[in-house]
Scaffold this motif. Sequence first.
Motif, mmCIF file in Angstrom:
data_model
loop_
_atom_site.group_PDB
_atom_site.id
_atom_site.type_symbol
_atom_site.label_atom_id
_atom_site.label_comp_id
_atom_site.label_asym_id
_atom_site.label_seq_id
_atom_site.Cartn_x
_atom_site.Cartn_y
_atom_site.Cartn_z
ATOM 1 N N ALA A 14 32.365 45.560 67.118
ATOM 2 C CA ALA A 14 33.163 44.541 67.797
ATOM 3 C C ALA A 14 32.285 43.519 68.512
ATOM 4 N N LYS A 15 31.183 43.972 69.100
ATOM 5 C CA LYS A 15 30.298 43.047 69.819
ATOM 6 C C LYS A 15 29.650 42.053 68.877
ATOM 7 N N GLN A 16 29.263 42.525 67.697
ATOM 8 C CA GLN A 16 28.668 41.614 66.715
ATOM 9 C C GLN A 16 29.702 40.625 66.190
ATOM 10 N N ILE A 17 30.950 41.088 66.059
ATOM 11 C CA ILE A 17 32.012 40.168 65.636
ATOM 12 C C ILE A 17 32.207 39.089 66.692
ATOM 13 N N GLU A 18 32.226 39.511 67.957
ATOM 14 C CA GLU A 18 32.379 38.547 69.043
ATOM 15 C C GLU A 18 31.243 37.528 69.045
ATOM 16 N N GLN A 19 30.015 38.031 68.847
ATOM 17 C CA GLN A 19 28.865 37.115 68.827
ATOM 18 C C GLN A 19 28.950 36.173 67.635
ATOM 19 N N GLY A 20 29.403 36.705 66.501
ATOM 20 C CA GLY A 20 29.535 35.870 65.311
ATOM 21 C C GLY A 20 30.563 34.765 65.509
ATOM 22 N N ILE A 21 31.654 35.081 66.213
ATOM 23 C CA ILE A 21 32.669 34.062 66.480
ATOM 24 C C ILE A 21 32.093 32.954 67.360
ATOM 25 N N VAL A 22 31.386 33.371 68.408
ATOM 26 C CA VAL A 22 30.785 32.394 69.312
ATOM 27 C C VAL A 22 29.793 31.505 68.559
ATOM 28 N N ASP A 23 28.930 32.132 67.744
ATOM 29 C CA ASP A 23 27.947 31.357 66.983
ATOM 30 C C ASP A 23 28.621 30.436 65.982
ATOM 31 N N GLY A 24 29.714 30.932 65.378
ATOM 32 C CA GLY A 24 30.414 30.104 64.410
ATOM 33 C C GLY A 24 31.051 28.893 65.069
ATOM 34 N N ILE A 25 31.651 29.104 66.253
ATOM 35 C CA ILE A 25 32.261 27.989 66.978
ATOM 36 C C ILE A 25 31.217 26.957 67.371
ATOM 37 N N ASN A 26 30.037 27.430 67.733
ATOM 38 C CA ASN A 26 28.955 26.533 68.150
ATOM 39 C C ASN A 26 28.111 26.032 66.986
ATOM 40 N N ASN A 27 28.567 26.344 65.765
ATOM 41 C CA ASN A 27 27.843 25.921 64.560
ATOM 42 C C ASN A 27 26.396 26.406 64.595
ATOM 43 N N ASN A 28 26.256 27.670 64.998
ATOM 44 C CA ASN A 28 24.903 28.220 65.163
ATOM 45 C C ASN A 28 24.817 29.596 64.502
ATOM 46 N N SER A 29 25.385 29.707 63.294
ATOM 47 C CA SER A 29 25.395 30.984 62.595
ATOM 48 C C SER A 29 23.979 31.445 62.283
ATOM 49 N N GLN A 30 23.729 32.745 62.474
ATOM 50 C CA GLN A 30 22.407 33.325 62.211
ATOM 51 C C GLN A 30 22.247 33.716 60.744
ATOM 52 N N VAL A 31 23.287 33.476 59.941
ATOM 53 C CA VAL A 31 23.256 33.824 58.521
ATOM 54 C C VAL A 31 23.604 32.579 57.707
ATOM 55 N N GLU A 32 22.821 32.326 56.661
ATOM 56 C CA GLU A 32 23.077 31.171 55.803
ATOM 57 C C GLU A 32 24.412 31.330 55.079
ATOM 58 N N GLU A 33 25.017 30.197 54.723
ATOM 59 C CA GLU A 33 26.346 30.201 54.118
ATOM 60 C C GLU A 33 26.412 31.061 52.864
ATOM 61 N N ALA A 34 25.410 30.956 52.002
ATOM 62 C CA ALA A 34 25.417 31.726 50.757
ATOM 63 C C ALA A 34 25.412 33.226 51.038
ATOM 64 N N GLU A 35 24.579 33.643 51.975
ATOM 65 C CA GLU A 35 24.510 35.060 52.323
ATOM 66 C C GLU A 35 25.799 35.499 53.022
ATOM 67 N N LEU A 36 26.356 34.628 53.841
ATOM 68 C CA LEU A 36 27.606 34.929 54.532
ATOM 69 C C LEU A 36 28.713 35.268 53.528
ATOM 70 N N GLN A 37 28.840 34.427 52.497
ATOM 71 C CA GLN A 37 29.859 34.665 51.479
ATOM 72 C C GLN A 37 29.580 35.949 50.698
ATOM 73 N N GLU A 38 28.307 36.215 50.459
ATOM 74 C CA GLU A 38 27.919 37.415 49.728
ATOM 75 C C GLU A 38 28.288 38.683 50.520
ATOM 76 N N VAL A 39 28.014 38.648 51.829
ATOM 77 C CA VAL A 39 28.314 39.800 52.681
ATOM 78 C C VAL A 39 29.830 40.016 52.781
ATOM 79 N N LEU A 40 30.567 38.930 52.939
ATOM 80 C CA LEU A 40 32.022 39.043 53.020
ATOM 81 C C LEU A 40 32.608 39.588 51.721
ATOM 82 N N ALA A 41 32.079 39.152 50.592
ATOM 83 C CA ALA A 41 32.559 39.640 49.296
ATOM 84 C C ALA A 41 32.283 41.137 49.153
#
Length: 252
Positions: free
Chosen positions: A64-91
Motif C-alpha cells: 500500500a505504501k508503494q502504491i501511495e508513493q506511485g500515485i504521488v509521483d504520478g500526479i507530480n509527473n515524476n514516475s520512477q519507472v519508464e512508461e514502457a516498463e510501467l505498461q510491461e509490469v501492469l500487463a
Amino acid sequence: MTVACTEEKAVETAAPAATEQAQPAVATFANEREKQSYVTGAFMGQQMTRMLEAYKELGIELDAKQIEQGIVDGINNNSQVEEAELQEVLAALESERMEAVQALQAKMEEEQAKATEEAKAAGVAFLAENAKKEGIVVTESGLQYEVVEAGEGDSPAATDTVEVHYRGTLIDGTQFDSSYDRGQPATFPLNQVIAGWTEGVQLMKPGSKYRFYIPSDLAYGERGAGDSVPGNSTLIFDVELLSVNPSAEAVQ
C-alpha cells in the motif's frame, strides 16, 4: 502508596485525551471545489482499498505504501519507472491476476461438482430407505408420496391452475420455502412447475394433504435453485390442495 495513587490519577487523566485523539478530524474547505477535490481523492482511496482486498483474496499482496508513493509521483509527473516498463509490469500483474481468478474459479467448480455428487448420492440413499416405509407409494418416474389427509372431488389436470399451501425442505430438514410462513397460498398453472409437482399434484383431490419426496431429476436438477436449494437435491414437499381452476380447454 503515594506513587501508586499518582500513577492511577495520571492514567485516568490521560484516558479522555486518548479518546479525543481517536475521533476523526472534521475537514474544513475554503470552497465547494476544494471539497469536491478532496471527496474525489477519498473516493479513489476507497476504491484502491477495495482493489487491494480483492488482490489479497487472490493471493496477491501489493504494498500500500508503494502504491501511495506511485500515485504521488504520478500526479507530480515524476514516475520512477519508464512508461514502457510501467505498461510491461501492469500487463504482467494483470496476467497474474487472471491466472489466480481462473484457479479460484476452477477450485469453486470442483467443490461445487463434489457437493452436487454428494447430494445426488445422499438423495438416492434417502429415497431407497424411504421407499421401505409403510404408506409410501413410488410411481414409475421415481416420485414418492404418502397421503396425509384424503380429499374429495376431481383431481386437477396438468393444464389446470391450482391453489395450494405448501412447505418445502431438504432431506436434512432445512426449510427453503413455505407459503404457510408467508400467510398466503400459491396459485399457478400445474404444468409450469417442477416435474415432481406436475405429476404429484395431479394425484390429489381438493382438500387433500400429501407429502412428496421428489428426486433431484424431477426437481431442480444439477443447477439447484438459488442459494437455498443446492444442485442435485432431493426435496420434500408438504402440499395441501385448496382448489382447482380448470383450464378453458377442459371446461369446453
